[in-house]
Design a protein around this motif. Sequence first.
Motif, PDB file in Angstrom:
ATOM      1  N   ALA A 100       0.834  -1.205   0.000  1.00  0.00           N
ATOM      2  CA  ALA A 100       0.000   0.000   0.000  1.00  0.00           C
ATOM      3  C   ALA A 100       0.867   1.252   0.000  1.00  0.00           C
ATOM      4  O   ALA A 100       0.551   2.247  -0.673  1.00  0.00           O
ATOM      5  CB  ALA A 100      -0.919  -0.004   1.227  1.00  0.00           C
ATOM      6  N   LEU A 101       1.973   1.210   0.744  1.00  0.00           N
ATOM      7  CA  LEU A 101       2.893   2.345   0.783  1.00  0.00           C
ATOM      8  C   LEU A 101       3.499   2.603  -0.596  1.00  0.00           C
ATOM      9  O   LEU A 101       3.583   3.755  -1.049  1.00  0.00           O
ATOM     10  CB  LEU A 101       3.996   2.069   1.800  1.00  0.00           C
ATOM     11  N   LEU A 102       3.928   1.542  -1.270  1.00  0.00           N
ATOM     12  CA  LEU A 102       4.494   1.691  -2.610  1.00  0.00           C
ATOM     13  C   LEU A 102       3.450   2.212  -3.593  1.00  0.00           C
ATOM     14  O   LEU A 102       3.742   3.101  -4.413  1.00  0.00           O
ATOM     15  CB  LEU A 102       5.047   0.346  -3.099  1.00  0.00           C
ATOM     16  N   LEU A 103       2.243   1.680  -3.507  1.00  0.00           N
ATOM     17  CA  LEU A 103       1.181   2.129  -4.401  1.00  0.00           C
ATOM     18  C   LEU A 103       0.909   3.619  -4.194  1.00  0.00           C
ATOM     19  O   LEU A 103       0.801   4.388  -5.157  1.00  0.00           O
ATOM     20  CB  LEU A 103      -0.078   1.304  -4.147  1.00  0.00           C
ATOM     21  N   ARG A 104       0.821   4.038  -2.921  1.00  0.00           N
ATOM     22  CA  ARG A 104       0.549   5.443  -2.634  1.00  0.00           C
ATOM     23  C   ARG A 104       1.683   6.341  -3.108  1.00  0.00           C
ATOM     24  O   ARG A 104       1.454   7.392  -3.718  1.00  0.00           O
ATOM     25  CB  ARG A 104       0.330   5.643  -1.132  1.00  0.00           C
ATOM     26  N   ALA A 105       2.917   5.917  -2.826  1.00  0.00           N
ATOM     27  CA  ALA A 105       4.069   6.744  -3.178  1.00  0.00           C
ATOM     28  C   ALA A 105       4.185   6.947  -4.683  1.00  0.00           C
ATOM     29  O   ALA A 105       4.473   8.055  -5.150  1.00  0.00           O
ATOM     30  CB  ALA A 105       5.347   6.106  -2.637  1.00  0.00           C
ATOM     31  N   LEU A 106       3.949   5.887  -5.445  1.00  0.00           N
ATOM     32  CA  LEU A 106       4.111   5.982  -6.898  1.00  0.00           C
ATOM     33  C   LEU A 106       2.912   6.630  -7.572  1.00  0.00           C
ATOM     34  O   LEU A 106       3.070   7.371  -8.551  1.00  0.00           O
ATOM     35  CB  LEU A 106       4.341   4.586  -7.477  1.00  0.00           C
ATOM     36  N   GLN A 164       1.129   8.982  -6.612  1.00  0.00           N
ATOM     37  CA  GLN A 164       1.089  10.427  -6.392  1.00  0.00           C
ATOM     38  C   GLN A 164       2.243  11.169  -7.070  1.00  0.00           C
ATOM     39  O   GLN A 164       2.416  12.363  -6.854  1.00  0.00           O
ATOM     40  CB  GLN A 164       1.111  10.720  -4.883  1.00  0.00           C
ATOM     41  N   ARG A 165       3.046  10.455  -7.873  1.00  0.00           N
ATOM     42  CA  ARG A 165       4.207  11.069  -8.522  1.00  0.00           C
ATOM     43  C   ARG A 165       4.071  11.037 -10.036  1.00  0.00           C
ATOM     44  O   ARG A 165       3.395  10.175 -10.596  1.00  0.00           O
ATOM     45  CB  ARG A 165       5.483  10.299  -8.120  1.00  0.00           C
ATOM     46  N   GLN A 166       4.771  11.965 -10.663  1.00  0.00           N
ATOM     47  CA  GLN A 166       4.853  11.970 -12.118  1.00  0.00           C
ATOM     48  C   GLN A 166       5.789  10.852 -12.581  1.00  0.00           C
ATOM     49  O   GLN A 166       6.684  10.429 -11.840  1.00  0.00           O
ATOM     50  CB  GLN A 166       5.368  13.321 -12.617  1.00  0.00           C
ATOM     51  N   VAL A 167       5.578  10.398 -13.800  1.00  0.00           N
ATOM     52  CA  VAL A 167       6.380   9.301 -14.336  1.00  0.00           C
ATOM     53  C   VAL A 167       7.869   9.642 -14.322  1.00  0.00           C
ATOM     54  O   VAL A 167       8.722   8.800 -14.010  1.00  0.00           O
ATOM     55  CB  VAL A 167       5.932   8.939 -15.764  1.00  0.00           C
ATOM     56  N   GLY A 168       8.206  10.877 -14.642  1.00  0.00           N
ATOM     57  CA  GLY A 168       9.610  11.292 -14.669  1.00  0.00           C
ATOM     58  C   GLY A 168      10.292  11.184 -13.325  1.00  0.00           C
ATOM     59  O   GLY A 168      11.490  10.902 -13.242  1.00  0.00           O
ATOM     60  N   GLU A 169       9.537  11.404 -12.237  1.00  0.00           N
ATOM     61  CA  GLU A 169      10.105  11.276 -10.898  1.00  0.00           C
ATOM     62  C   GLU A 169      10.339   9.816 -10.537  1.00  0.00           C
ATOM     63  O   GLU A 169      11.311   9.479  -9.861  1.00  0.00           O
ATOM     64  CB  GLU A 169       9.166  11.903  -9.873  1.00  0.00           C
ATOM     65  N   ILE A 170       9.420   8.961 -10.972  1.00  0.00           N
ATOM     66  CA  ILE A 170       9.515   7.547 -10.611  1.00  0.00           C
ATOM     67  C   ILE A 170      10.683   6.878 -11.330  1.00  0.00           C
ATOM     68  O   ILE A 170      11.490   6.179 -10.714  1.00  0.00           O
ATOM     69  CB  ILE A 170       8.197   6.829 -10.959  1.00  0.00           C
ATOM     70  N   PHE A 171      10.775   7.099 -12.635  1.00  0.00           N
ATOM     71  CA  PHE A 171      11.854   6.483 -13.411  1.00  0.00           C
ATOM     72  C   PHE A 171      13.061   7.407 -13.429  1.00  0.00           C
ATOM     73  O   PHE A 171      13.433   7.962 -14.465  1.00  0.00           O
ATOM     74  CB  PHE A 171      11.379   6.169 -14.832  1.00  0.00           C
ATOM     75  N   ASN A 172      13.635   7.601 -12.242  1.00  0.00           N
ATOM     76  CA  ASN A 172      14.811   8.451 -12.127  1.00  0.00           C
ATOM     77  C   ASN A 172      16.027   7.631 -12.536  1.00  0.00           C
ATOM     78  O   ASN A 172      16.557   6.838 -11.749  1.00  0.00           O
ATOM     79  CB  ASN A 172      14.950   8.963 -10.693  1.00  0.00           C
ATOM     80  N   VAL A 173      16.435   7.801 -13.787  1.00  0.00           N
ATOM     81  CA  VAL A 173      17.493   6.967 -14.359  1.00  0.00           C
ATOM     82  C   VAL A 173      18.790   7.098 -13.577  1.00  0.00           C
ATOM     83  O   VAL A 173      19.483   6.102 -13.325  1.00  0.00           O
ATOM     84  CB  VAL A 173      17.715   7.330 -15.841  1.00  0.00           C
ATOM     85  N   GLY A 174      19.116   8.329 -13.169  1.00  0.00           N
ATOM     86  CA  GLY A 174      20.357   8.533 -12.430  1.00  0.00           C
ATOM     87  C   GLY A 174      20.389   7.755 -11.129  1.00  0.00           C
ATOM     88  O   GLY A 174      21.380   7.099 -10.801  1.00  0.00           O
ATOM     89  N   TYR A 175      19.298   7.812 -10.374  1.00  0.00           N
ATOM     90  CA  TYR A 175      19.218   7.085  -9.104  1.00  0.00           C
ATOM     91  C   TYR A 175      19.335   5.580  -9.341  1.00  0.00           C
ATOM     92  O   TYR A 175      20.110   4.892  -8.664  1.00  0.00           O
ATOM     93  CB  TYR A 175      17.897   7.410  -8.416  1.00  0.00           C
ATOM     94  N   LEU A 176      18.540   5.085 -10.294  1.00  0.00           N
ATOM     95  CA  LEU A 176      18.549   3.646 -10.570  1.00  0.00           C
ATOM     96  C   LEU A 176      19.943   3.166 -10.977  1.00  0.00           C
ATOM     97  O   LEU A 176      20.422   2.127 -10.490  1.00  0.00           O
ATOM     98  CB  LEU A 176      17.537   3.308 -11.661  1.00  0.00           C
ATOM     99  N   LEU A 224       2.804   2.145 -10.437  1.00  0.00           N
ATOM    100  CA  LEU A 224       3.320   2.591 -11.737  1.00  0.00           C
ATOM    101  C   LEU A 224       2.185   2.767 -12.748  1.00  0.00           C
ATOM    102  O   LEU A 224       2.156   3.732 -13.518  1.00  0.00           O
ATOM    103  CB  LEU A 224       4.332   1.578 -12.266  1.00  0.00           C
ATOM    104  N   ALA A 225       1.250   1.820 -12.753  1.00  0.00           N
ATOM    105  CA  ALA A 225       0.135   1.888 -13.705  1.00  0.00           C
ATOM    106  C   ALA A 225      -0.711   3.127 -13.463  1.00  0.00           C
ATOM    107  O   ALA A 225      -1.113   3.816 -14.412  1.00  0.00           O
ATOM    108  CB  ALA A 225      -0.726   0.623 -13.591  1.00  0.00           C
ATOM    109  N   VAL A 226      -0.990   3.419 -12.201  1.00  0.00           N
ATOM    110  CA  VAL A 226      -1.789   4.604 -11.871  1.00  0.00           C
ATOM    111  C   VAL A 226      -1.085   5.865 -12.352  1.00  0.00           C
ATOM    112  O   VAL A 226      -1.701   6.775 -12.918  1.00  0.00           O
ATOM    113  CB  VAL A 226      -2.057   4.675 -10.353  1.00  0.00           C
ATOM    114  N   SER A 227       0.220   5.929 -12.146  1.00  0.00           N
ATOM    115  CA  SER A 227       0.989   7.107 -12.547  1.00  0.00           C
ATOM    116  C   SER A 227       1.096   7.230 -14.062  1.00  0.00           C
ATOM    117  O   SER A 227       0.874   8.304 -14.632  1.00  0.00           O
ATOM    118  CB  SER A 227       2.391   7.051 -11.931  1.00  0.00           C
TER     119      SER A 227
END
Length: 319
Positions: free
Chosen positions: A46-52, A54-66, A179-182
């Motif tokens: 539930a925490l992961l679902l909520r966190a993702l 509520q974010r834009q796709v660009g924030e989630i797929f942060n290539v540099g962090y990954l 991810l799907a929601v975002s």
Amino acid sequence: MLNILAIIAPIYILILIGFATTRAGLFAKADMRVFGKFVINLALPALLLRALSQRQVGEIFNVGYLLAYCIGSWAVIGLGYAWCRRVGRLNPSASAFYAMGMSCSNSGFVGYPILLLTLAPVAGVSLALNMMVENLLVIPFLLFMAERKQGGAGRWQALGKALARLIRNPLILGLLAGLAVSVFGLTLPAPLTRTIDTLATACSALSLFVIGGTLVGLPMGGLGSRIVPIVVGKLVLHPLCVLLAITMLPMLGLPGIDRSLRAAAVLMAAMPMMGIYATLGQAYGQEDFSAVTLLITTIASFFTLSALLFLLGAFHALP
């Protein structure tokens, strides 16, 4: 220093409460498995679902962090495995398991609560990014390497089973749902959103309580010389490798990451190993070793995390 203690102390006080109440008999050791199942199967997804969501796709797929976290973790795996094989003279199965202890952080049970107190705006995103690296890339490979069967068919069969379990993992399902929601820009109904929020809120305190209760009754004896390299590898080498990878990204022409996520990545790497390390150890004949290693690393992380937070604050790495 008082500010650092104000951040770190509540985390370990909750762990201590879990340990003390279980040790006193208020809760049974078996209760921790039930609480842990609740966290892993409901609260963390539930925490992961909520966190993702509520974010834009660009924030989630942060290539540099990954990239930075992946490169840093794989560097630790390579160094740890090589040390175990050449210096420790351990077999491939044990070496892979030791490398797992050095490279797989307790992102959900310890890492997220600490980030929530220090870097709240990016805590959920950092957790999700870590889950991607650990659950999709690192852990399946290490479980494959730790498989004791030496025959090729047996090892590939083990990898297939690991991947099948991964697909059914509630954490992965929560991650994919978020991810799907975002990605599709969906808006969840208010009752569902409130339900998810309630489950996610329960994650932090209960996960720390479970860590403390799980530490009760762990066997101690004659494992110090084998444990120290794992503790140093996890609490010192892993964050250093992630920091080095972050520093190298611009030099390689790759996208960098902002200050908050840089600090979050290093902090996540500095967490003790994942809580299921001791459970996984049973499958590879390492139950006593993995349990004691988990205990010692969790205790030592109080001091190493305090030092790291002090350094991050001194270099203005924390907002």
